[in-house]
Design a protein around this motif. Sequence first.
Motif, PDB file in Angstrom:
ATOM      1  N   LEU A 159       0.836  -1.206   0.000  1.00 15.08           N
ATOM      2  CA  LEU A 159       0.000   0.000   0.000  1.00 15.08           C
ATOM      3  C   LEU A 159       0.866   1.250   0.000  1.00 15.08           C
ATOM      4  CD1 LEU A 159      -2.899   1.177   0.198  1.00 15.08           C
ATOM      5  CD2 LEU A 159      -2.520   1.307   2.659  1.00 15.08           C
ATOM      6  N   VAL A 160       1.888   1.273   0.863  1.00 10.53           N
ATOM      7  CA  VAL A 160       2.759   2.447   0.946  1.00 10.53           C
ATOM      8  C   VAL A 160       3.435   2.697  -0.408  1.00 10.53           C
ATOM      9  CG1 VAL A 160       4.844   3.376   2.008  1.00 10.53           C
ATOM     10  CG2 VAL A 160       3.141   2.194   3.415  1.00 10.53           C
ATOM     11  N   ILE A 161       3.986   1.618  -0.996  1.00  7.60           N
ATOM     12  CA  ILE A 161       4.656   1.783  -2.291  1.00  7.60           C
ATOM     13  C   ILE A 161       3.650   2.183  -3.365  1.00  7.60           C
ATOM     14  CG2 ILE A 161       6.060   0.623  -4.042  1.00  7.60           C
ATOM     15  CD1 ILE A 161       7.167  -1.135  -1.780  1.00  7.60           C
ATOM     16  N   ALA A 162       2.440   1.607  -3.304  1.00  8.40           N
ATOM     17  CA  ALA A 162       1.417   1.918  -4.308  1.00  8.40           C
ATOM     18  C   ALA A 162       0.977   3.377  -4.209  1.00  8.40           C
ATOM     19  CB  ALA A 162       0.217   0.996  -4.154  1.00  8.40           C
ATOM     20  N   VAL A 163       0.918   3.931  -2.992  1.00 10.35           N
ATOM     21  CA  VAL A 163       0.547   5.337  -2.830  1.00 10.35           C
ATOM     22  C   VAL A 163       1.577   6.217  -3.538  1.00 10.35           C
ATOM     23  CG1 VAL A 163       0.394   7.234  -1.163  1.00 10.35           C
ATOM     24  CG2 VAL A 163      -0.771   5.087  -0.702  1.00 10.35           C
ATOM     25  N   ILE A 164       2.853   5.915  -3.286  1.00  9.15           N
ATOM     26  CA  ILE A 164       3.920   6.687  -3.937  1.00  9.15           C
ATOM     27  C   ILE A 164       3.849   6.506  -5.457  1.00  9.15           C
ATOM     28  CG2 ILE A 164       6.423   6.983  -4.095  1.00  9.15           C
ATOM     29  CD1 ILE A 164       6.547   5.846  -1.202  1.00  9.15           C
ATOM     30  N   GLY A 165       3.659   5.264  -5.885  1.00 13.78           N
ATOM     31  CA  GLY A 165       3.596   4.969  -7.318  1.00 13.78           C
ATOM     32  C   GLY A 165       2.416   5.651  -7.992  1.00 13.78           C
ATOM     33  N   ALA A 166       1.248   5.621  -7.334  1.00 17.36           N
ATOM     34  CA  ALA A 166       0.050   6.224  -7.930  1.00 17.36           C
ATOM     35  C   ALA A 166       0.213   7.741  -8.030  1.00 17.36           C
ATOM     36  CB  ALA A 166      -1.188   5.872  -7.111  1.00 17.36           C
TER      37      ALA A 166
END
Lengths: 271, 273
Positions: free
Chosen positions: B71-78
């Motif tokens: 989730l943390v990485i996906a937030v940054i990625g999004a």
Amino acid sequence: MTPKTSRRVAQAIITFLFIYLATPIVVTIIYSFSTTWVKSIVPSGLTLKWYGQLVTNPEFTTALVRSLGLGLLTTVIAMICFLPVVFYANVYSPSVKSHLRFITVLPFTIPGIILVTGLIQLYANLPIPKILILVLAISLLSLPMTYQALDNAFIGRDFRAMFEQALVLGDKPFTAFVKIIIPNIRAGILVAMLLTFTSAFGEYVLTNLLLGGNFETLKIYMFRLMQSNGQASSVLTTIYFLFLALISLILIIIMQRYSAPHKSPKEVPDH
Amino acid sequence: MRTRLKVFFPLSILVVLVLLLPILIMVIASFQSTDGSFSLANYQQVITNHYYLKAIRNSLGISVVASAVSLVIAVIGAWALTRLSQKTKNILITLFNMSASFAGVPLAFSLIILFGNAGVWKAMTAAMHLKDSLEIYSLTGTTLAFTFFEIPLGIMFLFPVFEELNPEWREISAVLGAKPLFFFKKVILPVILPNMIEVFTLLFANAMGTYETIYALTGNSIVTIPILIGTLIDGGLTANIPLACTFATLFALVMTLIVWVGNRVTRSKREAA
């Protein structure tokens, strides 16, 4: 951050993510072309031998044909089940859509492993061909993808007016649907079909547990090779990856070509 | 009304045959003992047997860690994705979709090629005389494997949310004298937090239900709830389908609840706004 630096940072993040996600795939592709790769930084040599061996193996062809067949059947069933419903919900009765939303969370609440338990309990001893149950169950599990792709196709145009004009001009509902609606959403239908096909083509859990490994599809063959022959398995994984890449390429081309008329969903009032 | 019936007919047949009936039978079977009489013995076993409790603990551990990290990485990625041009966004979304579809046997195999006992990583570290401590067949390895499909999935879920954030908010708050951190805490976070909770529940549920990747990676050596259900169905002499039904019933119940709560969080927020 100025817009320019924030863009640089964004590009760096995406690049890093891509390297992370792609590394196992890239290594597997290199491995599939290498003669041996033991205790060295790079493989000792490159060869196409493993490809020749796998592609000429009749087990591969059989598994491929089975997976293609499963993919096609599932796509047809998913379209028959969903095309009329999504059309009806979008054009005549938007309130139905809130009821259909349960389908979109289905893979999370009832994933394959849970569904297959119920299917075995119900159908294990009934005289119904398991393969039929399998095709229907895979269709059900790919419905969320089909639903969302089809639903997107209806964004941004007045299909009700089009449909009703055709009815006024004397077409039967079915003819009007085929002649007027389908040609207008063909890009969306194509996207939905490709996504459904891909998910059915790569199905593993249901096929393996419901048919007990007797029906060897590409994924089950891949799993068996993985236990016995790393080189052959890396070739099959590469071929599978190329298949996914091809589908993605087609999806990108469709999107670039057809995204113009309803490009920004923000302008759609009922969003 | 007749058209409505015709329109919904194929879908209803499908849902009844391969969803409602099997799930109903599954719930009934979960309350049956091996001789077919009504009993709660299966449920009692689930909460008392150490082996089963371990499966539940493993499942929870892997899923919580994998989905939180993803989730943390996906937030940054999004967020990063929204900064790019429209054309690049479309292409990248398709590629993330592709890498999520790579999950399962192919992903497990690729990771074994990369990090396994005879893998490329071991070959490289051996050639360079480095010590390598990554064990892909372990709990940590499994959790790592899950991030390969949870991150792209999270980005695909979160991207539409980030696209709706208005870039003008930032300028307005800067004009009003807000510092970036204050802006993030008071403006952005309240908007995206409910969505992050919803996406977390989806990623968590997805990880909890993952069978293929973990089975292909570790066989039956790391027991999770799906692996346990698989063994109970497929295990020859040790097969116990009513018990598998009990686990499956509990799983479906808990996941429906969690996903429903996640969904509520975003919806109530939206209605309040």
